[in-house]
Scaffold this motif. Sequence first.
Motif, PDB file in Angstrom:
ATOM      1  N   SER A  19     -19.318  53.360 -30.024  1.00  0.00           N
ATOM      2  CA  SER A  19     -18.514  52.929 -28.892  1.00  0.00           C
ATOM      3  C   SER A  19     -19.244  53.251 -27.593  1.00  0.00           C
ATOM      4  CB  SER A  19     -17.156  53.640 -28.914  1.00  0.00           C
ATOM      5  OG  SER A  19     -16.382  53.276 -27.796  1.00  0.00           O
ATOM      6  N   LYS A  25     -14.418  50.989 -28.355  1.00  0.00           N
ATOM      7  CA  LYS A  25     -14.010  51.156 -29.746  1.00  0.00           C
ATOM      8  C   LYS A  25     -13.150  50.039 -30.333  1.00  0.00           C
ATOM      9  CE  LYS A  25     -10.221  54.393 -28.646  1.00  0.00           C
ATOM     10  NZ  LYS A  25      -9.647  55.709 -28.980  1.00  0.00           N
ATOM     11  N   PHE A  27     -13.873  47.128 -30.553  1.00  0.00           N
ATOM     12  CA  PHE A  27     -14.808  46.210 -31.194  1.00  0.00           C
ATOM     13  C   PHE A  27     -15.566  46.855 -32.355  1.00  0.00           C
ATOM     14  CE2 PHE A  27     -14.661  44.698 -26.694  1.00  0.00           C
ATOM     15  CZ  PHE A  27     -13.974  43.529 -26.939  1.00  0.00           C
ATOM     16  N   MET A  28     -15.254  48.105 -32.670  1.00  0.00           N
ATOM     17  CA  MET A  28     -15.904  48.779 -33.787  1.00  0.00           C
ATOM     18  C   MET A  28     -15.547  48.100 -35.095  1.00  0.00           C
ATOM     19  SD  MET A  28     -15.752  52.894 -33.212  1.00  0.00           S
ATOM     20  CE  MET A  28     -16.248  53.065 -34.916  1.00  0.00           C
ATOM     21  N   THR A  29     -16.565  47.723 -35.850  1.00  0.00           N
ATOM     22  CA  THR A  29     -16.342  47.077 -37.138  1.00  0.00           C
ATOM     23  C   THR A  29     -16.120  48.135 -38.212  1.00  0.00           C
ATOM     24  OG1 THR A  29     -17.730  45.209 -36.494  1.00  0.00           O
ATOM     25  CG2 THR A  29     -17.297  45.499 -38.841  1.00  0.00           C
ATOM     26  N   ASN A  35     -12.884  44.282 -36.956  1.00  0.00           N
ATOM     27  CA  ASN A  35     -12.845  45.373 -35.990  1.00  0.00           C
ATOM     28  C   ASN A  35     -11.395  45.758 -35.688  1.00  0.00           C
ATOM     29  OD1 ASN A  35     -11.875  43.638 -33.855  1.00  0.00           O
ATOM     30  ND2 ASN A  35     -13.982  42.993 -33.453  1.00  0.00           N
TER      31      ASN A  35
END
Length: 470
Positions: A19, A25, A27-29, A35
């Motif tokens: 991140s 965060k 967009f964190m996969t 995500n």
Amino acid sequence: MLIPVILSGGAGTRLWPVSREAFPKPFMTLPDGENLLQKTLRRAMNISGVTQALTVTNRNHYFQSRDAYADLGLPVSDWLLEPIGRNTAAAIACAALHCTATYGEDAILLVLPADHLIEDQDAFELAVNKAVLLAKKDRLVTFGISPIRPETGFGYIRMGDSLGEEGYSITQFVEKPNAEVAQSYIASGQYVWNSGMFCFQAKTVLAEFERHTPELFSQAQKCYTESVSEEKPITLSDRLFSELPDISFDYAVMEHTEKAAVVQGNFDWNDIGSWQAIANLGLADAFGNRSDAESLIIDSNNCYLRSEDRFIAAVGVDNLLVIDTADALLVAHRDRAQDVKQIAVQLKQKNHPLYRLHRTVHRPWGSYTVLEEGERFKIKRLVVKSGASLSSQLHYHRNEHWIVVSGTARISNGDVNRLLLTNQSTYIEAGTVHRLENPGLTDLVMIEVQSGEYLGEDDIVRFEDIYGRQ
């Protein structure tokens, strides 16, 4: 009408190095390929009767959020874009004003942070239905999570009198306690975790804003009214939004209102706020190790490994978090997961690019990845989406050489316009107005070689941009 309001903000500094400021965060996969933002939208749109959602996010993250939603194939078109972060009170006030103007004052808002993970859709929807019933009775509802451990990283809510089958009144909001106090909360059976999710009618929450924080309410009204235009999505005024106080909705309204209520959520819930939370997801091996990487773990216990593309080997270590990205590596003791924030804070103080950007940077037209750079040169891989176009621009200090790897490129290079196919190339001299477009039906992939005395991303003069960038 139930309108999910997705709050997609927050720096996620405890989840560095994945991140970052330009890639927070939401967009964190996760290991399943989706995500956190996508999971929040899917959860919201799967509620019976919901046909529309409102997303409140930073304007710099709009195109990436839009593309993430498009990948799910779900019909979402309502947005409020913030120029800067101003915590949840400002976001919720503006969202309530927007829902009143768009859907009517009786619209019911379901406020969902974009960094929560909930897998049990049926139990979640059951709690939402209870909250909606209370919201129709003029209540401001929050969701309390039944605690499963004496957690010191969450706030707590002390439940009061029963309000029937739907929920309870609220006696007290409590900040994050120490371990001993948290244990006493669980033993009493009167406390639940404060999830930060809410449900209320637009007219009710606006009336409570006006009653308890009249200055914030007045400023939010002025900001929203002056921001509305025929252009969509609505971008809130830089000047007026920045004057709103930077406070939470709990602090501004919920801790003061007499209309607060809590619905007890008996569903799995994870506030993805640290690597410890990520490390607790998924199945562990016999020694408590988890891995989201190609890895080999020998004689080690309670470790979590994550890598984007490199192999990780761990031998004879315990209780470690190992997070590997293309340009940064984090190694931390699991007990110090909350302290990862200190790294991000110090990087920001030093104006270090690792606080803000990854090697791969997302743009409205696609993305670029820095493959290599050194003195007077930089090599990038560009991916331009079908139908997308970079701005018409020039650079004063760098020359560029473009080579098409796959797809078709339409090039404007000074007075020359041409198509480039796979393996063809062109040279852009410094000071020349140029543009790159993808007229094809598939992604355009190119290699860009920059050379010159200065290769910073700010060496750009835009003349025309279809995405409204300056």
